[in-house]
Scaffold this active site. Structure first.
Site, mmCIF file in Angstrom:
data_model
loop_
_atom_site.group_PDB
_atom_site.id
_atom_site.type_symbol
_atom_site.label_atom_id
_atom_site.label_comp_id
_atom_site.label_asym_id
_atom_site.label_seq_id
_atom_site.Cartn_x
_atom_site.Cartn_y
_atom_site.Cartn_z
ATOM 1 N N ASN A 1 48.083 18.384 43.717
ATOM 2 C CA ASN A 1 47.801 17.547 42.550
ATOM 3 C C ASN A 1 47.265 16.166 42.909
ATOM 4 O O ASN A 1 46.622 15.518 42.108
ATOM 5 C CB ASN A 1 49.067 17.392 41.707
ATOM 6 C CG ASN A 1 50.236 16.889 42.515
ATOM 7 O OD1 ASN A 1 50.605 17.478 43.536
ATOM 8 N ND2 ASN A 1 50.829 15.791 42.093
ATOM 9 N N CYS B 1 54.481 11.240 38.948
ATOM 10 C CA CYS B 1 55.885 11.638 39.047
ATOM 11 C C CYS B 1 56.595 10.906 40.170
ATOM 12 O O CYS B 1 57.818 10.833 40.186
ATOM 13 C CB CYS B 1 56.011 13.133 39.268
ATOM 14 S SG CYS B 1 55.077 14.083 38.088
HETATM 15 N N1 PMP Z 1 53.923 20.445 40.238
HETATM 16 C C1 PMP Z 1 52.794 19.730 40.256
HETATM 17 C C2 PMP Z 1 51.769 20.030 41.304
HETATM 18 C C3 PMP Z 1 52.591 18.703 39.330
HETATM 19 O O1 PMP Z 1 51.474 17.974 39.351
HETATM 20 C C4 PMP Z 1 53.599 18.466 38.339
HETATM 21 C C5 PMP Z 1 53.428 17.353 37.342
HETATM 22 N N2 PMP Z 1 52.341 17.523 36.495
HETATM 23 C C6 PMP Z 1 54.753 19.272 38.359
HETATM 24 C C7 PMP Z 1 54.885 20.240 39.331
HETATM 25 C C8 PMP Z 1 55.854 19.084 37.356
HETATM 26 O O2 PMP Z 1 55.372 19.366 36.090
HETATM 27 P P1 PMP Z 1 56.192 18.943 34.784
HETATM 28 O O3 PMP Z 1 56.425 17.459 34.917
HETATM 29 O O4 PMP Z 1 55.253 19.300 33.673
HETATM 30 O O5 PMP Z 1 57.445 19.700 34.757
#
Ligand code: PMP
Length: 393
Positions: A155, A329
């Site tokens: 990501n 995050c």
């Molecule tokens: N894995 C990846 C690669 C992410 O980029 C994200 C956040 N978009 C997540 C897991 C966690 O996703 P979420 O916050 O929608 O639970």
């Protein structure tokens, strides 16, 4: 959507909902209601919406059966369920789990929890582009390996991983292959059968669907125990009254992604490449993070020596451009990205990174505007930087 003078280039932090998705969901708030487990016609109607959505998600990833798609609250839950559910259910086989060193924090923290609970977690190195070392995976695999988890695409730097090869190696020792496909879903074709995936975590929010809903793909026959216990919904794999409106939205988002992905990827990769080329040409000491070709069509991650990513993001915001310096995050920590560090980028350089993630509402004019303002911003920040050598602008 963004105001006329604003440009949003932070789709990997938050992706807005598609109007077509919202339209599909609204009747499930305004008109239809009922518990999908109820036998009466209200419930049956809700159940029909839920199952149609499941079929659409299954079709996007080419699952053999819709029942292999389990709705969850999002990727974080899917990841927790997959890793914990497979690890604990298979612990009599062994306690080794193998992961890449560039996984998202939701995977990293779940693995930390498993490490505290008797599992041995082995992290695989990546090369300078963020590609996982298949050779080190071969070396790390043994008869006691229960699970291998490697993300489909990263990501932060957009690098796409060799999942099929990784799956084949995992399967030689009968280990389960989980992939976090949150960053890749809807952006590139994913086929769980072609790729040999046993478990896959995806979320709806990252493909223009609503947040608060996601899915875990669980290949039929995969040994797994549910994380969330209760009334036995989702075939017992994930209890709790289903979020039907959310699932309907995710289904519509999956349907749109399937139909439009190829064309959209081509459009975005042109804007992406224009930004990368233009930035490298206009700014000295600017480098692309991640793989030059094996990368998500919407991802641009660049580093600029002698300045900090955070100041870049703030300066771009003053020009009306929303960007990011890394994973939203992990933005509560001031540490440089573990992904860039794992790729061998020095600490100070890693802090000078800028993540631009493109999406459906970006246009070539957005690239033009960015390329007009970015060189001046970098020049200004370098002028103030105590570490920039004289003459470097
Ligand atoms: N894995 C990846 C690669 C992410 O980029 C994200 C956040 N978009 C997540 C897991 C966690 O996703 P979420 O916050 O929608 O639970």
């Amino acid at each position: 959507m963004a105001q006329p003078n604003q440009i949003y280039m932070d789709y990997s932090s938050y992706c807005p909902i598609e109007p077509r998705v919202l339209k599909e969901m609204l009747p499930y708030y305004e008109r239809y209601f009922g518990n999908p487990s109820s036998p009466h016609s209200f419930g049956v109607q809700m159940k029909a919406g839920l199952e149609a959505a499941r079929e659409k998600v299954a079709s996007l990833i080419n699952a053999e059966k819709p029942s292999e798609v389990i709705f969850t609250s999002g990727s974080t839950e899917s990841i927790n369920a997959a890793l914990r559910g497979a690890a604990f259910r298979n612990k009599e086989k062994g306690n080794r789990i193998i992961a890449s060193s560039i996984e998202h924090i939701s995977v990293r923290n779940t693995l930390k929890y498993l490490a505290k609970n008797g599992f041995e977690v082995v992290y695989l190195p990546v090369d300078e582009y963020g590609v996982v070392s298949v050779e080190s995976l071969k070396g790390a695999m043994n008869e006691r390996t229960v699970l291998v988890t490697v993300m489909y695409a990263n990501n932060e730097v957009g690098t796409v991983e060799p999942i099929k090869e990784i799956a084949d190696i995992a399967h030689e020792k009968n280990a389960i292959l989980h992939t976090d496909a949150t960053a890749a879903i809807g952006k590139m074709p994913i086929d769980v059968n072609r790729d040999g995936i046993d478990m896959m975590s995806i979320s709806s929010g990252d493909m223009y669907g609503p947040y608060g809903i996601g899915a875990l793909y669980l290949r039929r026959g995969t040994r797994f125990e549910p994380l969330i216990l209760g009334g036995g919904q989702e075939a017992g794999f994930r209890s709790g009254t289903e979020n039907v409106a959310g699932a309907v939205g995710m289904g519509k988002a999956a349907e749109i992604a399937k139909a439009e992905m190829a064309q959209e990827a081509e459009r975005l990769s042109k804007i992406r490449d224009r930004i990368i080329k233009g930035t490298k040409e206009a700014i000295t000491y600017s480098f692309l993070n991640g793989h030059p070709t094996l990368r998500l069509p919407n991802n641009i991650n660049m580093r600029f020596s002698f300045i900090e990513g955070e100041s870049l993001v703030l300066s771009l915001d003053m020009e009306g451009i929303a960007a990011s310096s890394g994973s939203a995050c992990s933005s509560k920590t001031l540490e440089p990205s573990h992904v860039l560090l794992a790729m061998g980028i020095p600490h100070e350089e890693a802090q000078g990174s800028l993540l631009l993630s493109l999406g459906r509402w970006n246009t070539p004019q957005d690239a033009q505007k960015l390329l007009e303002v970015l060189p001046n911003i970098v020049r200004g920040l370098r002028e103030m930087s105590p570490i920039a050598p004289p003459g470097v602008r």
